[in-house]
Enzyme design. Structure first.
Site, PDB file in Angstrom:
ATOM      1  N   GLY A  55       0.838  -1.196   0.000  1.00 39.76           N
ATOM      2  CA  GLY A  55       0.000   0.000   0.000  1.00 39.76           C
ATOM      3  C   GLY A  55       0.870   1.242   0.000  1.00 39.76           C
ATOM      4  N   CYS A  82       5.429  -6.000   1.654  1.00 39.48           N
ATOM      5  CA  CYS A  82       5.702  -4.566   1.552  1.00 39.48           C
ATOM      6  C   CYS A  82       5.050  -3.798   2.708  1.00 39.48           C
ATOM      7  CB  CYS A  82       5.253  -4.040   0.185  1.00 39.48           C
ATOM      8  SG  CYS A  82       5.950  -2.421  -0.222  1.00 39.48           S
ATOM      9  N   TYR A  83       4.010  -3.002   2.455  1.00 41.37           N
ATOM     10  CA  TYR A  83       3.320  -2.323   3.552  1.00 41.37           C
ATOM     11  C   TYR A  83       2.824  -3.349   4.574  1.00 41.37           C
ATOM     12  CZ  TYR A  83      -0.222   0.482   6.001  1.00 41.37           C
ATOM     13  OH  TYR A  83      -0.970   1.120   6.961  1.00 41.37           O
ATOM     14  N   HIS A 169       8.134  -7.611  -3.427  1.00 36.49           N
ATOM     15  CA  HIS A 169       6.857  -8.098  -3.966  1.00 36.49           C
ATOM     16  C   HIS A 169       7.062  -9.459  -4.651  1.00 36.49           C
ATOM     17  CE1 HIS A 169       4.277  -4.557  -3.341  1.00 36.49           C
ATOM     18  NE2 HIS A 169       5.399  -3.858  -3.480  1.00 36.49           N
ATOM     19  N   GLU A 171       4.792 -11.386  -5.754  1.00 42.07           N
ATOM     20  CA  GLU A 171       3.698 -11.676  -6.678  1.00 42.07           C
ATOM     21  C   GLU A 171       3.959 -11.235  -8.115  1.00 42.07           C
ATOM     22  OE1 GLU A 171       2.587  -7.653  -4.771  1.00 42.07           O
ATOM     23  OE2 GLU A 171       3.769  -9.441  -4.314  1.00 42.07           O
ATOM     24  N   ASP A 227     -15.221 -12.432 -21.468  1.00 43.82           N
ATOM     25  CA  ASP A 227     -16.050 -12.671 -20.281  1.00 43.82           C
ATOM     26  C   ASP A 227     -17.479 -13.061 -20.646  1.00 43.82           C
ATOM     27  OD1 ASP A 227     -13.774 -11.885 -18.980  1.00 43.82           O
ATOM     28  OD2 ASP A 227     -14.490  -9.863 -18.545  1.00 43.82           O
ATOM     29  N   LYS A 366      -9.342 -13.074 -14.934  1.00 45.70           N
ATOM     30  CA  LYS A 366      -9.383 -13.169 -16.395  1.00 45.70           C
ATOM     31  C   LYS A 366      -8.686 -14.424 -16.917  1.00 45.70           C
ATOM     32  CE  LYS A 366     -10.448 -10.296 -19.121  1.00 45.70           C
ATOM     33  NZ  LYS A 366     -11.696 -10.040 -19.881  1.00 45.70           N
TER      34      LYS A 366
END
Length: 508
Positions: A55, A82-83, A169, A171, A227, A366
């Site tokens: 964040g 992180c945050y 990070h 991810e 979608d 997605k």
């Protein structure tokens, strides 16, 4: 069957969806909730683990988002990113201060391979850093497990309490071993068994639709995008011959796209209704140059056309939408869920009465929607379709919109996509833009005054940021030559090499 669940608590981080996706890639179900989610609600969800996102705030600011301190005493494994790692340290009695040297981008760190997070990984690794604060004093009972040149506590742990954190990070793609770090947390700390599978999701979604809909009919606004197309295929399997797909062809689609969508559903158990409304939309757009006004006109007219077709059905019917998980994610800074309002027909008039709303893809990202589409047997050209804005080519046609300009753009775009496919150059999104700039060119022995076409190809993981793809001069030259020679009205081709930020992916 109820899957094991990992809870992702969001504190305003731009990568929250990436975290949840990485967890699912490890075959563990995940959901994103606001960082200040009440403890009692967390207990009711009974997650096997919790991940705290990054964040933009500083944890020591009074107004910064925080979770309940009790979270760390629930006995549920927690991983801060992180945050999130700074918040864990701060709430457990550690000290967080401003960095003497901030870290941004790919950064080498040295880790303790005895730590469960780094099990089986090399001692020296690369992680994406993005922080101006750092943990300066560890909480009691914690130990540092990684460091960088400027950050002595780049990761920490309290193994007894099953609390872990990393300053980088894991991810993102820029952290090469990031997914393995997350996997170690899930399987070696949280005790995951890997029970999340799209086959199970398909079966449960079909059963849920059948239970919700009963013997009623369902109407779906089919845009032709991934979608809504996957939603239609799933509903066709769940309630064969009771789904009415209203496909509004507004004349703003790419070359042959409308025919491809119709062909994909020709042999499925659906009532496919194609409304050819090109003249109607172009009439409304005549003379309009302002981008936001174009979008508004197209959105409102789409609703009008859909409304006219939907009113032809009498009796009690359900409305279906291709809403996916990112459309309804609750943010750490805004707790209200949002729903698509364009081609998924979220803005229908109040006097249109439906029995209920059917959203079978609501829990998927997605990439999972694409995988489900392949499971359902949809053709690759539909499942792998690039992201395409609801207003279609209107956002790639600068200035006034006319059928002639759209046809020029369609042909130029088709050539570029064909050449990209031939080259096998990897890009997450690529397309042509018809600018409103004209310049002098030479065709044969004659001068001509034609449009400038801009080409765009980008690489991105989340579409919030992107880098341009460095296409070869050979590929660009071949594409430009074909466009100016095969598409009347074009005299020049340029390539957009701007990243996001400062530019956006689309031009309008």
């Amino acid at each position: 069957m109820t899957n094991q669940l990992v809870l992702v608590l969001d504190f305003g981080g731009q990568y929250k969806e990436l975290i949840a996706r990485r967890v699912r890639e490890c075959r563990v179900s995940s959901v994103i909730k606001p960082g200040n989610m009440p403890i009692e609600e967390i207990k009711e969800m009974a997650p096997i683990g919790i991940i705290l996102t990054g964040g933009p705030s500083s944890v020591y600011d009074d107004k910064s988002p925080k979770c309940d301190r009790e979270l760390f005493d629930l006995g549920i494994p927690v991983m801060g990113i992180c945050y999130g790692v700074q918040l864990m340290a701060y709430l457990n009695g550690g000290t967080v201060t401003s960095c003497e040297v901030s870290e941004y981008g790919r950064t080498e760190f040295v880790c303790d391979t005895e730590s469960v997070l780094f099990k089986g990984l090399p001692e020296k690794q690369i992680g994406l850093m993005s922080h101006t604060d750092r943990i300066s004093i560890l909480p009691e009972g914690f130990r540092a497990t990684a460091k960088t040149q400027n950050c002595p506590i780049a990761a920490f742990e309290n193994g007894e309490r099953r609390l872990y954190g990393v300053q980088f990070h894991p991810e993102v793609e820029n952290t090469p071993n990031g997914t393995e770090i997350i996997r170690n947390f899930l399987y070696d700390v949280c005790g995951a068994v890997g029970d999340y599978d799209l086959r199970d999701y398909e079966e449960r979604a079909i059963a849920a639709v059948q239970k919700q809909v009963g013997d009623h009919e369902v109407i779906l606004g089919l845009s032709g995008g991934v979608d809504s197309s996957v939603c239609a295929a799933l509903l066709a399997k769940a309630i064969p011959n009771r789904l009415h797909c209203i496909f509004v062809d507004h004349g703003l689609m790419r070359k042959d796209e409308g025919d491809e969508v119709e062909a994909a559903f020709k042999n499925r158990a659906v009532d496919f209704i194609r409304v050819n409304a090109e003249d109607r939309f172009l009439g409304k757009l005549r003379g309009i140059t302002e981008p936001e006004k174009k979008r508004k006109i197209i959105g409102e007219e789409f609703v009008r056309v859909f409304e006219e077709e939907a009113r032809k059905f009498t009796g009690d019917v359900f409305l279906a939408q291709g809403t996916i998980y990112p459309d309804v994610v609750e943010s750490g800074t805004n707790n209200s869920a949002t729903i698509k309002s364009h081609h998924n027909v979220g803005g229908l008039p109040e006097d249109m009465r439906f029995v209920g709303l059917v959203e079978p893809l609501r829990g998927l990202f997605k990439d999972e929607v694409r995988a489900l589409g392949r499971q359902l047997g949809l053709p690759d050209y539909l499942v792998n379709r690039q992201p395409f804005p609801g207003p279609g080519l209107a956002v790639r046609c600068i200035g006034k919109i006319t059928k002639k300009k759209l046809d020029i753009l369609r042909e130029a775009d088709a050539i570029f996509r064909e050449e990209m496919k031939r080259s096998r150059k990897k890009a997450d999104q690529y397309f042509a833009v018809l600018t409103d700039t004209k310049s002098v060119g030479v065709i044969g022995d004659f001068r001509n005054y034609g449009y400038t076409v801009a080409l765009r190809a980008v690489k991105t993981t989340d579409f919030m940021t992107c880098e341009y793809v460095p296409l070869s001069h050979k590929l660009l030259g071949r594409t430009a030559s074909r466009i100016v020679n095969e598409v009347p009205g074009v005299s020049r081709v340029v390539y957009d090499i701007t990243g996001k930020p400062p530019a956006t992916i689309e031009w309008l």
